[in-house]
Every structure is written in structure tokens, then in C-alpha cells.
Motif scaffolding. Structure first.
Motif: not given
Length: 218
Positions: A127-136
Motif C-alpha cells: 500500500a502507498g508509494g509506487v503501487g498506489e501511483w500505478f493503480y491511479a
């Protein structure tokens, strides 16, 4: 300002690829059916830089997104440099026009599915960081590609849907319908700014998105 920059960072690649690969698909399929015009012009390329129109690919989509679409009041709109297609050079111009026109929306459909797969992978990251950005980014990619697919299938020349209609209609009606093309963009802009376009097409966007998520989302 930070929120705006983040929004631009997640929008940039989805918008860029959605619009430019749509155009490249037209060129690939036109060449397959006998028209090498786009190939001869160096426009059959997956390099987005060959297809970017600074106004239509970047400024207009971002302006519309931040002024209307972000508030749920508008319909995202944009364009790339049109890939040159000489329909008279196709082996069967009227019939093959359908496949050349359909190639762009189908490219958007494929990209929407790929963005769903990106979202699936992103969900497995911390959760957070790169994973959140890619999901967005994936969320925007899904929505943008579905919007462009549905928009371009609207049966109004010079949109792809209009050319598909010209291909399918009996010849006397097809050529009469094709005469709308010089006025098509003006009609489209009027429908866009009055909100009619969004009202007509948004239910299809929602339905298509839900269907794709049902099939491909993890």
C-alpha cells in the motif's frame, strides 16, 4: 498545486498512448488492406512522438479534464495528428473502410484491458508509494480508453463510427451520409459544449467499463 501535478502525472501516459496508438492502429490496418500512405509518410509507428499534436493530444484533453470532466460534468475529448489514409487505395475501398475505421476504437479497447491488468498487478503491491501511483494511473487509463472508444464509435463522420456507417450503408445512402463530414467536427463540438454528447454517451461508458471490469478485474 501538488494535487494538480499528481493528477497530471497519472494522466500523462494514459492520454498519450490512448490517443496516439489509436491513430497508429488506423495506419497499420490501412497498410494491411492495401493503402501504404501512412507507412510511406513514416506514420506507422508505436512511437507516440510521431503522433502527438501539442494542442489536441495534450492541451485540450487536460483543459477539458480539469474544467469539466473532473467534476463529472463533461466528456473527455482530444485528438492526435491524423494518420493519412487514402481510402481509394484500399483493395475494396467501401468494405475495407470499416476495418480501417474500427481499428482505432479496438486499439482503445485493448488498452483498456491492459490497464485493468496493470490495476490487478498494482493491487498486489504494498500500500502507498509506487503501487498506489500505478493503480491511479491504471484507473485513468481504463476510463480514458473506454471514453475514446465510445466517442469514436459515435456514428458521425469524420469519427470512426461515421466511417463504419458509411461502409455498412447501401452506396446511395452511404455517399449522402458521407457529405456530413465537412460539418462533423462543428456538430461534435456543439454537442460537447452543450452537454448533449456526454448525456448520450456516458451511460455507454459506464456500462462498458463495468463489463470489462467484471470480465478482467482480479
Amino acid at each position: 498545486m501538488e494535487a494538480i501535478l499528481r493528477e497530471i502525472s497519472v494522466l500523462a501516459l494514459p492520454v498519450l498512448f490512448a490517443i496516439t496508438l489509436h491513430e497508429a492502429a488506423h495506419g497499420y490496418v490501412a497498410r494491411y488492406f492495401g493503402d501504404p500512405t501512412a507507412w510511406q509518410a513514416g506514420r506507422i509507428s508505436l512511437n507516440p512522438l510521431r503522433h502527438i499534436d501539442p494542442v489536441g493530444t495534450i492541451l485540450v484533453p487536460l483543459f477539458i479534464y480539469f474544467t469539466t470532466a473532473l467534476a463529472g460534468q463533461g466528456f473527455l475529448f482530444g485528438w492526435a495528428k491524423p494518420v493519412p489514409v487514402n481510402f481509394s487505395r484500399l483493395r475494396h475501398p467501401k468494405r475495407d473502410m470499416l476495418w480501417v475505421a474500427a481499428a482505432g476504437p479496438m486499439a482503445n479497447l485493448v488498452m483498456a484491458v491492459l490497464w485493468i491488468l496493470v490495476a490487478n498487478v498494482s493491487n498486489g503491491l504494498p500500500a502507498g508509494g509506487v503501487g498506489e501511483w500505478f493503480y491511479a494511473m491504471a484507473e485513468k487509463g481504463i476510463l480514458i480508453n473506454v471514453i475514446l472508444m465510445v466517442l469514436n464509435l459515435f456514428p458521425l463522420p469524420p469519427l470512426d463510427g461515421g466511417r463504419i456507417a458509411v461502409s455498412l450503408l447501401p452506396s446511395p445512402y452511404a455517399w449522402r451520409f458521407a457529405r456530413i463530414e465537412p460539418y462533423g467536427m462543428l456538430i461534435l463540438v456543439v454537442l460537447l459544449v452543450t452537454g448533449v454528447l456526454g448525456a448520450l454517451l456516458w451511460p455507454l461508458v459506464v456500462l462498458t467499463t463495468r463489463l470489462l471490469l467484471t470480465i478482467f478485474a482480479a
